[in-house]
Design a protein around this motif. Structure first.
Motif, PDB file in Angstrom:
ATOM      1  N   LYS A 210     107.378  43.064 -90.953  1.00 54.60           N
ATOM      2  CA  LYS A 210     107.240  44.517 -91.150  1.00 54.60           C
ATOM      3  C   LYS A 210     108.606  45.179 -91.302  1.00 54.60           C
ATOM      4  O   LYS A 210     108.772  46.089 -92.113  1.00 54.60           O
ATOM      5  N   LEU A 211     109.586  44.717 -90.518  1.00 50.71           N
ATOM      6  CA  LEU A 211     110.929  45.272 -90.630  1.00 50.71           C
ATOM      7  C   LEU A 211     111.510  44.977 -92.009  1.00 50.71           C
ATOM      8  O   LEU A 211     112.074  45.860 -92.659  1.00 50.71           O
ATOM      9  N   ALA A 212     111.343  43.749 -92.475  1.00 54.06           N
ATOM     10  CA  ALA A 212     111.846  43.388 -93.805  1.00 54.06           C
ATOM     11  C   ALA A 212     111.184  44.237 -94.885  1.00 54.06           C
ATOM     12  O   ALA A 212     111.850  44.698 -95.823  1.00 54.06           O
ATOM     13  N   THR A 213     109.888  44.462 -94.753  1.00 59.10           N
ATOM     14  CA  THR A 213     109.165  45.288 -95.721  1.00 59.10           C
ATOM     15  C   THR A 213     109.685  46.723 -95.689  1.00 59.10           C
ATOM     16  O   THR A 213     109.856  47.361 -96.739  1.00 59.10           O
ATOM     17  N   ALA A 214     109.967  47.225 -94.497  1.00 55.83           N
ATOM     18  CA  ALA A 214     110.518  48.580 -94.383  1.00 55.83           C
ATOM     19  C   ALA A 214     111.884  48.659 -95.058  1.00 55.83           C
ATOM     20  O   ALA A 214     112.191  49.644 -95.732  1.00 55.83           O
TER      21      ALA A 214
ATOM     22  N   LYS B  38     118.046  39.133 -95.173  1.00 52.97           N
ATOM     23  CA  LYS B  38     118.614  38.593 -93.923  1.00 52.97           C
ATOM     24  C   LYS B  38     117.532  38.414 -92.868  1.00 52.97           C
ATOM     25  O   LYS B  38     117.452  37.384 -92.196  1.00 52.97           O
ATOM     26  N   VAL B  39     116.707  39.441 -92.713  1.00 59.42           N
ATOM     27  CA  VAL B  39     115.646  39.400 -91.703  1.00 59.42           C
ATOM     28  C   VAL B  39     114.653  38.281 -92.016  1.00 59.42           C
ATOM     29  O   VAL B  39     114.291  37.488 -91.145  1.00 59.42           O
ATOM     30  N   LEU B  40     114.235  38.203 -93.265  1.00 62.25           N
ATOM     31  CA  LEU B  40     113.255  37.181 -93.642  1.00 62.25           C
ATOM     32  C   LEU B  40     113.819  35.771 -93.517  1.00 62.25           C
ATOM     33  O   LEU B  40     113.102  34.856 -93.101  1.00 62.25           O
ATOM     34  N   SER B  41     115.075  35.584 -93.854  1.00 61.02           N
ATOM     35  CA  SER B  41     115.692  34.257 -93.712  1.00 61.02           C
ATOM     36  C   SER B  41     115.677  33.815 -92.258  1.00 61.02           C
ATOM     37  O   SER B  41     115.380  32.659 -91.938  1.00 61.02           O
ATOM     38  N   TYR B  42     115.982  34.748 -91.377  1.00 62.57           N
ATOM     39  CA  TYR B  42     115.979  34.459 -89.941  1.00 62.57           C
ATOM     40  C   TYR B  42     114.575  34.056 -89.472  1.00 62.57           C
ATOM     41  O   TYR B  42     114.397  33.038 -88.810  1.00 62.57           O
ATOM     42  N   PHE B  43     113.601  34.843 -89.858  1.00 64.86           N
ATOM     43  CA  PHE B  43     112.239  34.582 -89.389  1.00 64.86           C
ATOM     44  C   PHE B  43     111.579  33.412 -90.098  1.00 64.86           C
ATOM     45  O   PHE B  43     110.665  32.796 -89.547  1.00 64.86           O
ATOM     46  N   GLN B  44     112.037  33.077 -91.282  1.00 63.27           N
ATOM     47  CA  GLN B  44     111.495  31.916 -91.972  1.00 63.27           C
ATOM     48  C   GLN B  44     111.768  30.655 -91.155  1.00 63.27           C
ATOM     49  O   GLN B  44     110.887  29.811 -90.974  1.00 63.27           O
ATOM     50  N   LYS B  45     112.981  30.535 -90.637  1.00 68.49           N
ATOM     51  CA  LYS B  45     113.332  29.361 -89.823  1.00 68.49           C
ATOM     52  C   LYS B  45     112.460  29.290 -88.581  1.00 68.49           C
ATOM     53  O   LYS B  45     111.959  28.228 -88.206  1.00 68.49           O
ATOM     54  N   ILE B  46     112.284  30.425 -87.926  1.00 65.02           N
ATOM     55  CA  ILE B  46     111.474  30.462 -86.702  1.00 65.02           C
ATOM     56  C   ILE B  46     110.028  30.106 -87.007  1.00 65.02           C
ATOM     57  O   ILE B  46     109.411  29.295 -86.309  1.00 65.02           O
ATOM     58  N   ALA B  47     109.469  30.703 -88.060  1.00 67.27           N
ATOM     59  CA  ALA B  47     108.062  30.454 -88.398  1.00 67.27           C
ATOM     60  C   ALA B  47     107.838  28.984 -88.744  1.00 67.27           C
ATOM     61  O   ALA B  47     106.840  28.389 -88.330  1.00 67.27           O
ATOM     62  N   GLU B  48     108.768  28.408 -89.491  1.00 66.60           N
ATOM     63  CA  GLU B  48     108.587  27.009 -89.880  1.00 66.60           C
ATOM     64  C   GLU B  48     108.717  26.073 -88.675  1.00 66.60           C
ATOM     65  O   GLU B  48     107.993  25.092 -88.585  1.00 66.60           O
ATOM     66  N   GLU B  49     109.620  26.389 -87.758  1.00 74.14           N
ATOM     67  CA  GLU B  49     109.745  25.568 -86.553  1.00 74.14           C
ATOM     68  C   GLU B  49     108.517  25.714 -85.661  1.00 74.14           C
ATOM     69  O   GLU B  49     108.030  24.745 -85.088  1.00 74.14           O
TER      70      GLU B  49
END
Length: 81
Positions: free
Chosen positions: A31-35, A47-58
């Motif tokens: 939601k933050l990235a979309t905002a 930047k936000v999505l790259s960070y969360f992509q790693k977390i989601a995949e792990e």
């Protein structure tokens, strides 16, 4: 801009006792990235999505719906940059 400030405060992820991240935190990050996208700040969104992509995949694996959604959104942003 107010929405971004609110979401930045809300996106702080709390690790549980096993060190895993809560799915709700990942969703707040999206939601933050979309905002950021809606506020014409694609670099911040990326930047936000790259960070969360790693977390989601792990946490969920790369084939999980949430991981795929993040990856797709990140690709669209990066193509536009």
């Amino acid at each position: 801009a107010e929405e971004i400030e609110y979401l930045k405060a809300a996106w702080k992820i709390h690790a549980d006792g096993f060190g895993d991240y809560h799915r709700a935190g990942i969703e707040r990050g999206i939601k933050l990235a979309t905002a950021y996208q809606n506020n014409n700040q694609p670099d911040e969104a990326s930047k936000v999505l790259s960070y969360f992509q790693k977390i989601a995949e792990e946490m969920l694996g790369s084939d999980a719906e949430l991981s795929i959604a993040i990856r797709n959104q990140l690709e669209r942003i990066n193509e536009a940059l």
